[in-house]
Enzyme design. Structure first.
Site, mmCIF file in Angstrom:
data_model
loop_
_atom_site.group_PDB
_atom_site.id
_atom_site.type_symbol
_atom_site.label_atom_id
_atom_site.label_comp_id
_atom_site.label_asym_id
_atom_site.label_seq_id
_atom_site.Cartn_x
_atom_site.Cartn_y
_atom_site.Cartn_z
ATOM 1 N N LEU A 1 60.110 -37.742 -24.554
ATOM 2 C CA LEU A 1 58.791 -38.231 -24.137
ATOM 3 C C LEU A 1 57.956 -37.021 -23.726
ATOM 4 O O LEU A 1 58.328 -36.296 -22.796
ATOM 5 C CB LEU A 1 58.890 -39.217 -22.972
ATOM 6 C CG LEU A 1 57.537 -39.728 -22.446
ATOM 7 C CD1 LEU A 1 56.769 -40.467 -23.546
ATOM 8 C CD2 LEU A 1 57.737 -40.624 -21.233
ATOM 9 N N ASP A 2 56.860 -36.813 -24.430
ATOM 10 C CA ASP A 2 55.981 -35.680 -24.142
ATOM 11 C C ASP A 2 54.699 -35.908 -24.919
ATOM 12 O O ASP A 2 54.486 -36.980 -25.499
ATOM 13 C CB ASP A 2 56.665 -34.365 -24.546
ATOM 14 C CG ASP A 2 56.256 -33.203 -23.641
ATOM 15 O OD1 ASP A 2 55.031 -32.975 -23.519
ATOM 16 O OD2 ASP A 2 57.143 -32.533 -23.076
ATOM 17 N N ILE A 3 53.841 -34.891 -24.963
ATOM 18 C CA ILE A 3 52.642 -35.014 -25.787
ATOM 19 C C ILE A 3 53.065 -35.105 -27.254
ATOM 20 O O ILE A 3 54.160 -34.688 -27.628
ATOM 21 C CB ILE A 3 51.674 -33.842 -25.564
ATOM 22 C CG1 ILE A 3 52.313 -32.512 -25.993
ATOM 23 C CG2 ILE A 3 51.221 -33.775 -24.098
ATOM 24 C CD1 ILE A 3 51.328 -31.355 -25.979
ATOM 25 N N ASP B 1 71.204 -38.423 -27.692
ATOM 26 C CA ASP B 1 70.517 -39.267 -26.707
ATOM 27 C C ASP B 1 69.644 -38.393 -25.811
ATOM 28 O O ASP B 1 69.994 -38.100 -24.670
ATOM 29 C CB ASP B 1 71.559 -40.031 -25.886
ATOM 30 C CG ASP B 1 70.926 -41.091 -24.994
ATOM 31 O OD1 ASP B 1 69.751 -41.460 -25.244
ATOM 32 O OD2 ASP B 1 71.605 -41.550 -24.060
ATOM 33 N N MET B 2 68.481 -38.006 -26.328
ATOM 34 C CA MET B 2 67.581 -37.110 -25.609
ATOM 35 C C MET B 2 66.417 -37.832 -24.940
ATOM 36 O O MET B 2 65.711 -37.259 -24.126
ATOM 37 C CB MET B 2 67.036 -36.041 -26.558
ATOM 38 C CG MET B 2 68.078 -35.042 -27.054
ATOM 39 S SD MET B 2 68.666 -33.903 -25.761
ATOM 40 C CE MET B 2 70.205 -34.718 -25.281
ATOM 41 N N LYS B 3 66.164 -39.071 -25.328
ATOM 42 C CA LYS B 3 65.087 -39.871 -24.716
ATOM 43 C C LYS B 3 63.789 -39.061 -24.644
ATOM 44 O O LYS B 3 63.198 -38.885 -23.570
ATOM 45 C CB LYS B 3 65.497 -40.373 -23.331
ATOM 46 C CG LYS B 3 66.748 -41.236 -23.319
ATOM 47 C CD LYS B 3 67.059 -41.731 -21.915
ATOM 48 C CE LYS B 3 68.302 -42.608 -21.891
ATOM 49 N NZ LYS B 3 69.533 -41.809 -22.106
ATOM 50 N N ARG C 1 81.011 -53.026 -20.973
ATOM 51 C CA ARG C 1 82.176 -52.920 -20.108
ATOM 52 C C ARG C 1 83.193 -54.001 -20.496
ATOM 53 O O ARG C 1 82.859 -55.191 -20.506
ATOM 54 C CB ARG C 1 81.791 -53.109 -18.638
ATOM 55 C CG ARG C 1 80.932 -51.974 -18.058
ATOM 56 C CD ARG C 1 81.718 -50.693 -17.950
ATOM 57 N NE ARG C 1 80.981 -49.606 -17.321
ATOM 58 C CZ ARG C 1 80.237 -48.719 -17.962
ATOM 59 N NH1 ARG C 1 80.120 -48.808 -19.288
ATOM 60 N NH2 ARG C 1 79.625 -47.746 -17.316
ATOM 61 N N GLN D 1 75.990 -49.217 -13.752
ATOM 62 C CA GLN D 1 75.307 -50.132 -14.666
ATOM 63 C C GLN D 1 75.089 -51.483 -13.988
ATOM 64 O O GLN D 1 75.952 -51.969 -13.256
ATOM 65 C CB GLN D 1 76.136 -50.320 -15.942
ATOM 66 C CG GLN D 1 76.402 -49.041 -16.711
ATOM 67 C CD GLN D 1 75.195 -48.568 -17.495
ATOM 68 O OE1 GLN D 1 74.085 -49.047 -17.301
ATOM 69 N NE2 GLN D 1 75.396 -47.618 -18.372
ATOM 70 N N THR E 1 69.774 -49.592 -18.796
ATOM 71 C CA THR E 1 70.682 -50.648 -18.330
ATOM 72 C C THR E 1 71.094 -50.462 -16.876
ATOM 73 O O THR E 1 71.729 -51.346 -16.302
ATOM 74 C CB THR E 1 71.945 -50.714 -19.217
ATOM 75 O OG1 THR E 1 72.513 -49.409 -19.331
ATOM 76 C CG2 THR E 1 71.595 -51.238 -20.597
#
Length: 227
Positions: free
Chosen positions: A63-65, A59-61, A175, A184, A114
């Site tokens: 976002l970059d060029i 889970d690195m999410k 949950r 959350q 979330t």
């Protein structure tokens, strides 16, 4: 259901993560590793788990060029990961899809966290409410060729209608009934998430912070099974 439960190893040390995996052996076969553990030797641990046949959701999410995203994805493919998150910006998604082409890595588009509600979206400068933005980003992810969507289980049913039966719909913010929501804001019980069309449920603190982790995981699996 064991293939559909992903336990978030949101723990501060490698030693604690290894202990959690030992305690959950036989009950859980899929783990998520995010920032906290990644920066505590978690990436090496991810490789170790994957080499032993355990599924790992990194889970690195990202976002970059475009070039940076692509080169990162190429190395993550070599690590043997099962899933990887990319922020659902169309250019980043296209770069990731091109880099992962031909591999078995499932790329997941992160729609709206979330932990965010409508006021959080306004504060961040978005013109859409969370539900509308999730659906818009789901359409973009589908057209870009991503493998799935990360969204709240509240939106899973509507997302499933957009992406069809084949894409993964991965829902954090799960949950069990009566448990503490923590930070959350858009949360759903395990059974309701399955009924809403989620393919995978990500559960972190309700399992890894439980006094008996295995019992907590098995209770959630039982609730998923009852859906």
């Amino acid at each position: 259901m064991r293939e559909r439960l992903i336990v978030g190893l949101d723990l501060p040390t490698l030693k604690e993560a290894e202990k959690a995996v030992r305690e959950l052996e036989g009950a859980v076969s899929f783990y998520k590793i995010g920032y906290q553990l990644a920066f505590a030797s978690g990436l090496d641990f991810a490789r170790e788990l994957a080499s032993g046949g355990t599924k790992v959701f990194l889970d690195m999410k990202l976002l970059d060029i475009d070039n940076t995203v692509a080169k990162g994805v190429e190395n993550i493919v070599r690590m043997g990961m099962t899933m990887l998150t990319i922020h659902s910006y169309p250019k980043a998604m296209r770069a990731a899809v091109d880099a992962a082409r031909g591999s078995e890595l499932c790329l997941l588009a992160v729609s709206v966290l979330t932990s965010m509600d409508e006021q959080d979206m306004i504060d961040a400068g978005y013109e859409y409410d969370p539900h509308t933005l999730v659906l818009r980003r789901s359409e973009q992810a589908l057209h870009t060729g991503m493998g799935g969507i990360v969204c709240s289980a509240e939106e899973a049913e509507a997302v499933r209608r957009i992406v069809g039966p084949d894409m993964a719909v991965v829902t954090p913010g799960i949950r069990p009934a009566g448990s503490d929501h923590g930070d959350q804001k858009r949360v759903v019980t395990p059974a309701q998430a399955i009924r809403n069309g989620a393919s995978h449920l990500v559960v972190g603190r309700p399992i890894v912070a439980a006094p008996d982790r295995r019992a907590a995981a098995e209770a959630i699996l039982a609730e998923m099974q009852s859906a």
